[in-house]
Enzyme design. Structure first.
Site, PDB file in Angstrom:
ATOM      1  N   THR A 142     -35.137 -10.252  37.848  1.00 17.88           N
ATOM      2  CA  THR A 142     -36.091  -9.144  37.926  1.00 17.88           C
ATOM      3  C   THR A 142     -37.142  -9.359  36.849  1.00 17.88           C
ATOM      4  O   THR A 142     -37.036 -10.271  36.017  1.00 17.88           O
ATOM      5  CB  THR A 142     -35.399  -7.788  37.698  1.00 17.88           C
ATOM      6  N   ASP A 143     -38.160  -8.516  36.844  1.00 15.40           N
ATOM      7  CA  ASP A 143     -39.208  -8.653  35.826  1.00 15.40           C
ATOM      8  C   ASP A 143     -38.659  -8.470  34.420  1.00 15.40           C
ATOM      9  O   ASP A 143     -39.121  -9.122  33.473  1.00 15.40           O
ATOM     10  CB  ASP A 143     -40.325  -7.640  36.090  1.00 15.40           C
ATOM     11  N   CYS A 144     -37.698  -7.569  34.261  1.00 16.55           N
ATOM     12  CA  CYS A 144     -37.148  -7.325  32.922  1.00 16.55           C
ATOM     13  C   CYS A 144     -35.934  -8.197  32.611  1.00 16.55           C
ATOM     14  O   CYS A 144     -35.521  -8.297  31.454  1.00 16.55           O
ATOM     15  CB  CYS A 144     -36.812  -5.845  32.731  1.00 16.55           C
ATOM     16  N   TYR A 145     -35.359  -8.811  33.646  1.00 20.49           N
ATOM     17  CA  TYR A 145     -34.240  -9.734  33.458  1.00 20.49           C
ATOM     18  C   TYR A 145     -34.556 -11.042  34.202  1.00 20.49           C
ATOM     19  O   TYR A 145     -34.060 -11.268  35.308  1.00 20.49           O
ATOM     20  CB  TYR A 145     -32.933  -9.120  33.980  1.00 20.49           C
ATOM     21  N   PRO A 146     -35.383 -11.910  33.615  1.00 21.37           N
ATOM     22  CA  PRO A 146     -35.876 -13.092  34.347  1.00 21.37           C
ATOM     23  C   PRO A 146     -34.892 -14.254  34.416  1.00 21.37           C
ATOM     24  O   PRO A 146     -35.124 -15.192  35.174  1.00 21.37           O
ATOM     25  CB  PRO A 146     -37.120 -13.484  33.550  1.00 21.37           C
TER      26      PRO A 146
END
Length: 404
Positions: A142-146
């Site tokens: 995800t954007d916060c967990y790349p």
């Protein structure tokens, strides 16, 4: 007679009188319930037995770049990752899915090499012992967990929270397993030999914690206990909690009854009291030492703890019938079970426990030493465990899904 506050004051001044439940039973035989109740402040109980409904919460800490773990394996054993990004739950009975070389193992079989016979309980034991464990994680990007994946080794000292949260421990009584069929059966009680070749029981009988407080007057939510060699607490009622089980006049149940959910800091625990184990052709589990102190608040506490093995019974269940409700061969006392032989339909049958009676008594003795040293005080329960829970089975057949 006493309050927990008064008993704790004596503990902190190192003048509390503490007896193990075995010592209590011996003293009652000598001087009677009334005199024993005047002398003792705390009675310690203990057990060391398989408790498969157990597991560990682990927080790994965030990586850089961060990862939102959705699949994870510890030494090849799958850990549940369906909540926080780096929070895991490792179940004691989860089986190993791949070997140290990366080979995927066949989960349809449970009788493989020693490596394949490892499970979640063995990984929990290794972490408590301070050993390193291989971690393999796959993330949801995800954007916060790349980050997409993460491979490393972890130990007790390189993770944040590491505590046991066990949904069902300390069965208040259980069953005796036998096999009336023609072939060996491999069960959660271990191997059962055909044609009533053996009988296996798991409860420790008269020294078992919940059988010495049959109405759960002393054990409740918030009760401080000995858990795996560290300090733990009763967190809630256990799964399959069934206090409405039929009971004898001495209030002890005639089969599986109350259970408790337990939790405690695994970083404080000792692998002596937390051991991974494996049942042939069934799977892994966890041997766990649990000790429960019973404050002597009134004479009735001693009267309940004076119960003897000949006054507690368990049902003999035939595992050869593959149904939820199996036929029984009646009830036997724990005195009969502990003699090593019971009689079923006129036939003598060897009987053996899954629990270690010796180590169960050792748990009670170690907890006694903690209290006498002033390092362990008692807690007031913040709420009683419910005594009105029914047992709801899944009797309706689920609809089958056709696969084309």
């Amino acid at each position: 007679m006493r309050t927990i506050a008064e008993i704790n004051d004596k503990i902190t001044r190192n003048c509390a009188v503490v007896w193990t439940v075995e010592e209590l039973k011996a003293r009652v035989a000598e001087i009677g319930v009334t005199q024993a109740a005047k002398q003792v402040d705390v009675i310690t109980t203990g057990t060391f037995e398989p408790m498969e409904s157990s597991g560990a919460i682990i927080n790994l800490g965030h990586t850089d770049p961060p990862i939102k773990i959705r699949s994870c394996w510890l030494d090849g054993v799958s850990a549940y990752a369906g909540f926080g990004a780096v929070d895991l739950y490792l179940g004691a009975t989860q089986v190993v899915e791949y070997s140290s070389t990366g080979e995927v193992l066949d989960l349809r079989t449970t009788n493989g090499t020693a490596r394949e016979q490892r499970g979640g309980g063995h990984v929990i034991e290794d972490l408590i012992a301070g050993k390193s464990v291989q971690l393999r994680a796959i993330g949801q990007v995800t954007d916060c967990y790349p980050r997409a994946s993460f491979d490393t080794t972890i130990s007790r000292d390189t993770i944040n929270q590491f505590y046991l949260y066990n949904p069902r421990n300390l069965y208040q009584n259980f069953i005796v397993g036998v096999n009336g069929g023609d072939r060996p059966l491999f069960t959660y009680l271990g191997p059962l030999q055909p044609r009533l070749g053996n009988a296996v029981y798991s409860n420790t009988g008269a020294i078992s914690p919940l059988l010495n407080d049959p109405d759960l007057n002393l054990i409740g939510i918030g009760t401080r206990i000995f858990l795996g060699g560290g300090i733990g607490y009763v967190a809630w009622e256990g799964t399959q909690h069934f206090p409405l089980q039929k009971r004898l006049p001495n209030h002890t149940p005639v089969g599986p009854a109350a259970t408790v959910a337990l939790m405690g800091d695994a970083k404080q625990m000792d692998r002596k009291w937390v051991r991974g184990c494996y049942f042939k052709n069934y799977g892994p589990s966890l041997m766990l030492g649990v000790g429960v102190p019973l404050p002597v608040l009134q004479e009735e506490v001693v009267a309940r703890c004076a119960v003897k093995d000949q006054d507690i019974v368990a049902p003999v269940v035939d595992f050869s019938i593959p149904r939820r409700v199996r036929p029984t061969f009646g009830l036997v006392s724990y005195a009969q079970l502990k003699s090593g032989r019971i009689t079923i339909e006129g036939k003598p049958v060897r009987a053996a426990p899954l629990a270690s009676m010796y180590l169960s008594n050792q748990v009670a003795r170690e907890l006694k030493q903690w209290i006498e040293a002033g390092t362990f005080t008692l807690t007031e329960a913040v709420a009683h465990l419910p005594m009105d829970r029914s047992f709801l089975p899944q009797d309706r057949w689920g609809s089958a899904i056709a696969l084309e």
